[in-house]
Scaffold this motif. Structure first.
Motif, PDB file in Angstrom:
ATOM      1  N   GLY A   1      34.165  31.048  36.729  1.00  0.00           N
ATOM      2  CA  GLY A   1      32.826  30.844  37.242  1.00  0.00           C
ATOM      3  C   GLY A   1      32.695  29.701  38.220  1.00  0.00           C
ATOM      4  O   GLY A   1      31.681  29.583  38.911  1.00  0.00           O
ATOM      5  N   ARG A   2      33.687  28.852  38.291  1.00  0.00           N
ATOM      6  CA  ARG A   2      33.636  27.715  39.199  1.00  0.00           C
ATOM      7  C   ARG A   2      34.937  27.560  39.975  1.00  0.00           C
ATOM      8  O   ARG A   2      35.271  26.464  40.409  1.00  0.00           O
ATOM      9  N   ILE A   3      35.635  28.654  40.149  1.00  0.00           N
ATOM     10  CA  ILE A   3      36.930  28.606  40.815  1.00  0.00           C
ATOM     11  C   ILE A   3      37.130  29.839  41.681  1.00  0.00           C
ATOM     12  O   ILE A   3      36.650  30.927  41.354  1.00  0.00           O
ATOM     13  N   THR A   4      37.825  29.639  42.775  1.00  0.00           N
ATOM     14  CA  THR A   4      38.170  30.740  43.659  1.00  0.00           C
ATOM     15  C   THR A   4      39.596  30.556  44.165  1.00  0.00           C
ATOM     16  O   THR A   4      39.945  29.490  44.662  1.00  0.00           O
ATOM     17  N   ILE A   5      40.399  31.576  44.014  1.00  0.00           N
ATOM     18  CA  ILE A   5      41.730  31.574  44.587  1.00  0.00           C
ATOM     19  C   ILE A   5      41.761  32.606  45.701  1.00  0.00           C
ATOM     20  O   ILE A   5      41.200  33.691  45.572  1.00  0.00           O
ATOM     21  N   SER A   6      42.399  32.265  46.788  1.00  0.00           N
ATOM     22  CA  SER A   6      42.491  33.169  47.917  1.00  0.00           C
ATOM     23  C   SER A   6      43.858  33.017  48.572  1.00  0.00           C
ATOM     24  O   SER A   6      44.591  32.068  48.295  1.00  0.00           O
ATOM     25  N   ARG A   7      44.184  33.955  49.437  1.00  0.00           N
ATOM     26  CA  ARG A   7      45.483  33.899  50.099  1.00  0.00           C
ATOM     27  C   ARG A   7      45.375  34.392  51.528  1.00  0.00           C
ATOM     28  O   ARG A   7      44.476  35.163  51.880  1.00  0.00           O
ATOM     29  N   ASP A   8      46.288  33.937  52.336  1.00  0.00           N
ATOM     30  CA  ASP A   8      46.404  34.355  53.720  1.00  0.00           C
ATOM     31  C   ASP A   8      47.838  34.822  53.906  1.00  0.00           C
ATOM     32  O   ASP A   8      48.752  34.010  54.060  1.00  0.00           O
ATOM     33  N   ASN A   9      48.027  36.113  53.881  1.00  0.00           N
ATOM     34  CA  ASN A   9      49.378  36.658  53.953  1.00  0.00           C
ATOM     35  C   ASN A   9      50.064  36.367  55.286  1.00  0.00           C
ATOM     36  O   ASN A   9      51.284  36.229  55.341  1.00  0.00           O
ATOM     37  N   ALA A  10      49.286  36.285  56.341  1.00  0.00           N
ATOM     38  CA  ALA A  10      49.856  35.988  57.653  1.00  0.00           C
ATOM     39  C   ALA A  10      50.469  34.599  57.695  1.00  0.00           C
ATOM     40  O   ALA A  10      51.414  34.350  58.442  1.00  0.00           O
ATOM     41  N   LYS A  11      49.916  33.690  56.889  1.00  0.00           N
ATOM     42  CA  LYS A  11      50.402  32.320  56.841  1.00  0.00           C
ATOM     43  C   LYS A  11      51.251  32.043  55.603  1.00  0.00           C
ATOM     44  O   LYS A  11      51.714  30.915  55.422  1.00  0.00           O
ATOM     45  N   ASN A  12      51.437  33.057  54.765  1.00  0.00           N
ATOM     46  CA  ASN A  12      52.161  32.886  53.503  1.00  0.00           C
ATOM     47  C   ASN A  12      51.584  31.721  52.710  1.00  0.00           C
ATOM     48  O   ASN A  12      52.312  30.871  52.194  1.00  0.00           O
ATOM     49  N   ALA A  13      50.277  31.706  52.621  1.00  0.00           N
ATOM     50  CA  ALA A  13      49.590  30.591  51.989  1.00  0.00           C
ATOM     51  C   ALA A  13      48.643  31.066  50.896  1.00  0.00           C
ATOM     52  O   ALA A  13      48.149  32.192  50.920  1.00  0.00           O
ATOM     53  N   VAL A  14      48.394  30.170  49.971  1.00  0.00           N
ATOM     54  CA  VAL A  14      47.439  30.407  48.900  1.00  0.00           C
ATOM     55  C   VAL A  14      46.569  29.170  48.774  1.00  0.00           C
ATOM     56  O   VAL A  14      47.036  28.043  48.978  1.00  0.00           O
ATOM     57  N   TYR A  15      45.305  29.392  48.438  1.00  0.00           N
ATOM     58  CA  TYR A  15      44.351  28.295  48.378  1.00  0.00           C
ATOM     59  C   TYR A  15      43.621  28.310  47.039  1.00  0.00           C
ATOM     60  O   TYR A  15      43.458  29.343  46.400  1.00  0.00           O
ATOM     61  N   LEU A  16      43.158  27.145  46.658  1.00  0.00           N
ATOM     62  CA  LEU A  16      42.376  27.011  45.440  1.00  0.00           C
ATOM     63  C   LEU A  16      41.168  26.140  45.722  1.00  0.00           C
ATOM     64  O   LEU A  16      41.297  25.062  46.301  1.00  0.00           O
ATOM     65  N   HIS A  17      40.005  26.616  45.322  1.00  0.00           N
ATOM     66  CA  HIS A  17      38.768  25.872  45.477  1.00  0.00           C
ATOM     67  C   HIS A  17      38.042  25.850  44.145  1.00  0.00           C
ATOM     68  O   HIS A  17      37.661  26.898  43.631  1.00  0.00           O
ATOM     69  N   MET A  18      37.858  24.670  43.608  1.00  0.00           N
ATOM     70  CA  MET A  18      37.138  24.493  42.366  1.00  0.00           C
ATOM     71  C   MET A  18      35.897  23.660  42.599  1.00  0.00           C
ATOM     72  O   MET A  18      35.902  22.725  43.396  1.00  0.00           O
ATOM     73  N   ASP A  19      34.850  24.003  41.896  1.00  0.00           N
ATOM     74  CA  ASP A  19      33.588  23.276  41.975  1.00  0.00           C
ATOM     75  C   ASP A  19      33.212  22.744  40.603  1.00  0.00           C
ATOM     76  O   ASP A  19      33.765  23.149  39.581  1.00  0.00           O
ATOM     77  N   SER A  20      32.265  21.840  40.601  1.00  0.00           N
ATOM     78  CA  SER A  20      31.759  21.268  39.350  1.00  0.00           C
ATOM     79  C   SER A  20      32.888  20.755  38.471  1.00  0.00           C
ATOM     80  O   SER A  20      32.999  21.097  37.289  1.00  0.00           O
ATOM     81  N   LEU A  21      33.717  19.929  39.041  1.00  0.00           N
ATOM     82  CA  LEU A  21      34.881  19.419  38.329  1.00  0.00           C
ATOM     83  C   LEU A  21      34.488  18.577  37.120  1.00  0.00           C
ATOM     84  O   LEU A  21      33.477  17.876  37.128  1.00  0.00           O
ATOM     85  N   LYS A  22      35.319  18.660  36.109  1.00  0.00           N
ATOM     86  CA  LYS A  22      35.138  17.914  34.878  1.00  0.00           C
ATOM     87  C   LYS A  22      36.354  17.024  34.649  1.00  0.00           C
ATOM     88  O   LYS A  22      37.430  17.296  35.170  1.00  0.00           O
ATOM     89  N   PRO A  23      36.204  15.969  33.865  1.00  0.00           N
ATOM     90  CA  PRO A  23      37.358  15.108  33.575  1.00  0.00           C
ATOM     91  C   PRO A  23      38.549  15.875  33.010  1.00  0.00           C
ATOM     92  O   PRO A  23      39.695  15.519  33.291  1.00  0.00           O
ATOM     93  N   GLU A  24      38.291  16.907  32.236  1.00  0.00           N
ATOM     94  CA  GLU A  24      39.375  17.689  31.664  1.00  0.00           C
ATOM     95  C   GLU A  24      40.109  18.544  32.688  1.00  0.00           C
ATOM     96  O   GLU A  24      41.122  19.163  32.363  1.00  0.00           O
ATOM     97  N   ASP A  25      39.608  18.581  33.908  1.00  0.00           N
ATOM     98  CA  ASP A  25      40.307  19.271  34.982  1.00  0.00           C
ATOM     99  C   ASP A  25      41.422  18.418  35.575  1.00  0.00           C
ATOM    100  O   ASP A  25      42.178  18.892  36.421  1.00  0.00           O
TER     101      ASP A  25
END
Length: 125
Positions: free
Chosen positions: A65-89
């Motif tokens: 609910g607060r995370i998104t993973i995405s990829r760009d195959n042309a760049k052979n890359a993967v990304y991670l975006h998290m929101d509402s971070l908590k100390p346990e993260d």
């Protein structure tokens, strides 16, 4: 030889965002699944997010609910975006990729798992 190079992370405030990037380079033929793992202090490595070659995603319950993973195959890359971070993260975030690679001078193809060097994500109040 395949290398996964990570960037991003660092010190972030609670409630803020975390952005990570990982790019694969080397003798890559094709990348199958890519994922982000996290190893928190005193805990074992856990799967945070995974994305298949077709774009299907899976997330850990703790970040759903607060995370998104995405990829760009042309760049052979993967990304991670998290929101509402908590100390346990807080933890070391590790990029993972399953990739077909050339071996033995291009004679043989092998499906192997590769890991990034790790990026520290620290969440403070």
């Amino acid at each position: 030889q395949v290398q996964l190079v990570e960037s991003g992370g660092g010190l972030v405030q609670a409630g803020g965002p975390l952005r990570l990037s990982c790019a694969a380079r080397g003798s890559i033929l094709s990348i199958n699944a890519m994922a982000w793992y996290r190893q928190a202090p005193g805990k074992q490595r856990e799967l945070v997010a995974r994305i298949s070659s077709g774009g299907s995603t899976n997330y850990a319950d703790s970040v759903e609910g607060r995370i998104t993973i995405s990829r760009d195959n042309a760049k052979n890359a993967v990304y991670l975006h998290m929101d509402s971070l908590k100390p346990e993260d807080t933890g070391v975030y590790l990029c993972n990729a399953v990739s077909w690679t050339d071996e033995e001078g291009g004679i043989t193809r092998r499906l192997r798992t590769y890991w990034g060097q790790g990026a520290q994500g620290t969440v403070s109040a």
